[in-house]
Write a protein that holds these residues in place. Sequence first.
Motif, PDB file in Angstrom:
ATOM      1  N   UNK B 637      -7.218  41.690 -47.167  1.00  0.00           N
ATOM      2  CA  UNK B 637      -6.933  41.655 -48.602  1.00  0.00           C
ATOM      3  C   UNK B 637      -6.053  40.505 -49.049  1.00  0.00           C
ATOM      4  N   UNK B 638      -5.769  39.578 -48.142  1.00  0.00           N
ATOM      5  CA  UNK B 638      -4.936  38.441 -48.523  1.00  0.00           C
ATOM      6  C   UNK B 638      -5.610  37.155 -48.077  1.00  0.00           C
ATOM      7  N   UNK B 639      -5.154  36.071 -48.681  1.00  0.00           N
ATOM      8  CA  UNK B 639      -5.627  34.749 -48.262  1.00  0.00           C
ATOM      9  C   UNK B 639      -4.632  34.181 -47.254  1.00  0.00           C
ATOM     10  N   UNK B 640      -5.144  33.713 -46.124  1.00  0.00           N
ATOM     11  CA  UNK B 640      -4.265  33.258 -45.049  1.00  0.00           C
ATOM     12  C   UNK B 640      -4.473  31.781 -44.745  1.00  0.00           C
ATOM     13  N   UNK B 641      -3.376  31.108 -44.446  1.00  0.00           N
ATOM     14  CA  UNK B 641      -3.453  29.720 -44.006  1.00  0.00           C
ATOM     15  C   UNK B 641      -2.619  29.581 -42.739  1.00  0.00           C
ATOM     16  N   UNK B 642      -3.232  29.012 -41.701  1.00  0.00           N
ATOM     17  CA  UNK B 642      -2.528  28.832 -40.437  1.00  0.00           C
ATOM     18  C   UNK B 642      -2.383  27.344 -40.141  1.00  0.00           C
ATOM     19  N   UNK B 643      -1.153  26.934 -39.848  1.00  0.00           N
ATOM     20  CA  UNK B 643      -0.882  25.535 -39.510  1.00  0.00           C
ATOM     21  C   UNK B 643      -0.470  25.477 -38.038  1.00  0.00           C
ATOM     22  N   UNK B 644      -1.254  24.780 -37.225  1.00  0.00           N
ATOM     23  CA  UNK B 644      -0.942  24.689 -35.802  1.00  0.00           C
ATOM     24  C   UNK B 644      -0.097  23.447 -35.538  1.00  0.00           C
ATOM     25  N   UNK B 645       1.189  23.565 -35.751  1.00  0.00           N
ATOM     26  CA  UNK B 645       2.059  22.392 -35.671  1.00  0.00           C
ATOM     27  C   UNK B 645       2.662  22.162 -34.302  1.00  0.00           C
ATOM     28  N   UNK B 646       2.720  23.200 -33.461  1.00  0.00           N
ATOM     29  CA  UNK B 646       3.306  23.094 -32.120  1.00  0.00           C
ATOM     30  C   UNK B 646       4.648  22.382 -32.129  1.00  0.00           C
ATOM     31  N   UNK B 647       5.477  22.687 -33.091  1.00  0.00           N
ATOM     32  CA  UNK B 647       6.757  21.984 -33.201  1.00  0.00           C
ATOM     33  C   UNK B 647       7.928  22.871 -32.797  1.00  0.00           C
ATOM     34  N   UNK B 648       7.651  24.015 -32.227  1.00  0.00           N
ATOM     35  CA  UNK B 648       8.740  24.912 -31.841  1.00  0.00           C
ATOM     36  C   UNK B 648       9.025  25.906 -32.957  1.00  0.00           C
ATOM     37  N   UNK B 649       9.495  27.087 -32.567  1.00  0.00           N
ATOM     38  CA  UNK B 649       9.628  28.183 -33.520  1.00  0.00           C
ATOM     39  C   UNK B 649      10.487  27.826 -34.734  1.00  0.00           C
ATOM     40  N   UNK B 650      11.607  27.163 -34.503  1.00  0.00           N
ATOM     41  CA  UNK B 650      12.514  26.896 -35.620  1.00  0.00           C
ATOM     42  C   UNK B 650      11.894  25.958 -36.634  1.00  0.00           C
ATOM     43  N   UNK B 651      11.298  24.880 -36.134  1.00  0.00           N
ATOM     44  CA  UNK B 651      10.672  23.934 -37.049  1.00  0.00           C
ATOM     45  C   UNK B 651       9.477  24.575 -37.753  1.00  0.00           C
ATOM     46  N   UNK B 652       8.743  25.404 -37.033  1.00  0.00           N
ATOM     47  CA  UNK B 652       7.590  26.058 -37.656  1.00  0.00           C
ATOM     48  C   UNK B 652       8.054  27.038 -38.735  1.00  0.00           C
ATOM     49  N   UNK B 653       9.209  27.630 -38.504  1.00  0.00           N
ATOM     50  CA  UNK B 653       9.815  28.531 -39.491  1.00  0.00           C
ATOM     51  C   UNK B 653      10.183  27.744 -40.753  1.00  0.00           C
TER      52      UNK B 653
END
Lengths: 232, 850
Positions: B637-653
């Motif tokens: 029921x939602x629109x999702x976007x996934x970014x595969x940045x592989x930059x580590x959890x903090x940076x991805x946050x």
Amino acid sequence: MNSHSFTFSGAALTALPSGALWWAQRGLLCVSDLHLGKSERIARRGGTHLPPYETQDTLDRLAADLDATSAKTVICLGDSFDDLGAAEALPESARLQITRLQAGRRWYWIEGNHDPGPVALGGAHLAELPLGPLLFRHIAEPGSQGEISGHYHPKVHLRTRAKTVTRPAFLMDRDRLILPAYGTYTGGLASHDPVLDALFGPDALAILTGRQALAVAMPRGSSRPAASKSGA
Amino acid sequence: MFQGALPPGSFGAVPQSIFEQAKRSGADLPLRRVIYGLMEIPAVITQWFETQGWQVHPHQQAMVARADAPAVLLIAPTGGGKTMAGFLPTLSDLAETPHQGLHTLYVSPLKALAADIKRNLRRPVEEIGLPIRIEDRTGDTSATRKRRQRADPPHILLTTPESLALLTSYEDAPRMFAGLKRVIVDEIHALSESKRGDQLFLALSRLQELRPDLRRVGLSATVDDPAAIAHLLARHPDPCEILTADPGPAPDISMLETEEAPPWSGGGAKYAVPAVLEQVKQHKTTLIFHNTRAQAEIFFHNLWLANEDALPIGIHHGSLDRVQRERVERAMVRGDLRAIVCTGSLDLGIDWGDVDLVIQIGAPKNVKRLVQRIGRANHRYNAPSKALLVPANRFEVVECVAALDAVRAGDLDGEPRGRGPRDVLCQHILITAAAGPFDADQLYARFRTVGAYSDLTRAEYDACLDFCATGGYALRAYDKWQRLLQRADGLWQLRDPRSARHIRMNIGTIQDTDTLKVRLKRARGGKPLGEIEEGFAASLSQGDTFLIGGEIVRYEGLNQMTVEVTRRADKKPKIATFMGTKFATSTQLSDRILRMFQQPSWPELPPHTADWLALQRDLSRLPEPGRLLVESFPHDGRENTVVYGFAGRNAMQTLGLLLSKRLEEEGLAPLGFVATDYATLIWGLDQVPDPAPLFDIDALRAGLDMWLAGNAVMKRTFRASATIAGLIERNTPSARKTGRQATFSSDILYDTLLKYDPDHLMMQITREEAMRGLVDFGRIEEMAARTAGRIDHVRPGRITPLAAPLFLEPGRVPIKGLAEERLLAEEAEKLLADAGITEQIVKPVWRVPY
């Protein structure tokens, strides 16, 4: 319009998204539980030094509501000051601002449990105030009709399809209306708390504050704990 | 502890480089090597070793030889007799020279460890007949005993950082520590990663002030950067020697092979239950580690359902009732259990008897921690530890293979910790004031002797002192109600001596989430089972079920802030959410994974996982080092976007925060996001049309300051730091009981400061903490440079294999924006319709006015 209008005990009232109640016919604005001077009181009692800006913030928001409504009468529904000492210790700037807000208006301070006596500020001090079909007092009493009160700082946890949203809220049924706390440093009691649950009939409504005042059936169910963050 | 000593004749070769000079500590002094007088181990002790059939390890001998060094850091693997090495100088000294009062202070991160060491240390002391009194002091010690310890301290006191901080806050601290000669910090690698360590090292500086000749010893598991820990341990700028013990044989570690393939997503590893049970049968005692408490609960439940032979298996994690945990611990020590399902609560060096296998369920996330966990198996120094990795899903198969490669290559990972946080400093100033009047200059000089604060500027210090004294507000001061006052003689003291009690009650740096106790419902208060988070409790309605301590229980109601449950459970359980430590996959592992994706095929992976990656390549594509993969699809029921940045959890946050802010501005109604080390998932009400402009690095940079002000992560950070610094008092259970309208959210304080005093010290600290822990913007810039606008936007039409695990990731960050208003409006309409209210009007009731 972001506010929510309704009829209560024969009076046409409007719940403003700020948590103030507007009675247009009488040009009357009612706010509850300002808790001015709270940070000062906590420090005086040996507690922590909270940011001492809540009095100014609360008065600024009140000034904005008064501007928007051009209210002629103001009722502060009790616990306007965090205690009587806090009322005395208000900084000069806050006193001046209150005086400016009072200019040209009838102003009533209803006594609350935090501020049970008169304060050295303009305006009338009353235990309660009947006006037309309505009765303004701080704490709701059983068996009342047309009663408008504060004290409980009601808030509502509403489950939506994606998340639970928490907002301060007005609660009302055909006999009574309880205002949310208007002061900046105020928490809340969830509408599903047994204390609030017991005060309202089965058809009670909650009007959520926020960007827009929104009416929903009052969330009940005393078996659930409050999901609130708390601090300070 | 003593089983760490070697049986005769089994000496490994002693590396020549057993003594390494700390490179970092004392950086502004020329490196120096001090020759200390060699202390010998007294004959009574060596004789006792012989009667046990043990010999002294070379590094144990070396520690005694180094007894006079101001600071020594010992790096030794688990089972290397590390703790004994730390205590030998003390025992040797006390065996030869009678001592009055406290001689050695031992600090460990766990209460249980202090109790364990007490047991193990008392045996030789009693058998040799040494005149040494050993006691522990933790949160569990009785008030009477604590008082007595202050008046008449033992020779050796075993404690935790929190209890030590509390001890230094008393006026009689100088008397209690009068004879102190040595301090031992155990598991220093774990402490040095957290604010508990900062708190401890500040307390040590106070002890050193009282006892200038105090010797410091740190005991550490294998780490990537020993010099960084040495810098924290030593009194700055004193030197700190580093001793490295023989690491022992390489571990025997592999991935568990199962008949059934791991699922595409999920963290339960249920598929592996039969294979894990088989391993438990083949070994004497198995530790089954999980990354989260919730996963441990689910796995334990499934293990019991499949445990046809009724093997004795226990569960142990931090949210279980203490009585229950202790029962499991005792059973384990007696050797009554064949396996224990556990979490980080068993990470540290308590001696659990004869563990011969460690199983890690779920990807280990961090190679260093994995190596330390593996060390839990086989406490015999000369035998290899045996460990099995069990990936919970197919992405974790890739992570596990990468981790195995890293372990074999000896490639440990670690992030530098950075400067000491100032919220802990504020707490320490208050603790100092509680102990008695102090001189501001002297305190500043003392702070500079603490490694983490050795570059603290005077201006930074003064801001902390001002905050503690007056609140430090720019526009209005608490002149009349200062917390600290400067006296005529220049010393600072508490205005109201009674506030010392408040200060002591707030000591600590651990953030407890609000939890509620869970009990079986009985007439007179049933058996306590453990705790669940208040937020989870709030989501329960009567009849809902959840798992705790391995059983399904049914929620019956709340009674006096206790969750009451019954065992009448017949439904599939909801899952209790516990706030456990969440591990981040290290950068090294992420890089290894990204490189692995580029292979044309994956012979080192099991076929099911290789097929899965191939499927991802078919349905969408695999992330590449020089490009940025973005997927958009509808789900749930939602629109999702996934970014595969592989930059580590903090940076991805951070990326999640910045992107959701941009989406909010564009009216795309984002609802929230969640980040892992390799990807960020954002969900909302509307589709993201073209993601490319979102990644413009200048726009992201411009957005950084804006969101720093208003987001939920900042508020969470603020709450933690404000509690440590003493701006907010900890919620005591009694305060929570007295009703909620008296307390209000710390978010309100944050908003108020942001509006009226945005440069206030607490806001500075919040920003620093967020930059340190959660922002890591540097790696976003790195990612942007690496991918240089080469963005691949794929619309696969449905959830993709790589994206699936993200939907189960904990730590979702909600966004309070337009979407919330839209949802509320929807819900309001629905609720009113449900309630049969079509008009929002309550019928007037006539009444006679008074």
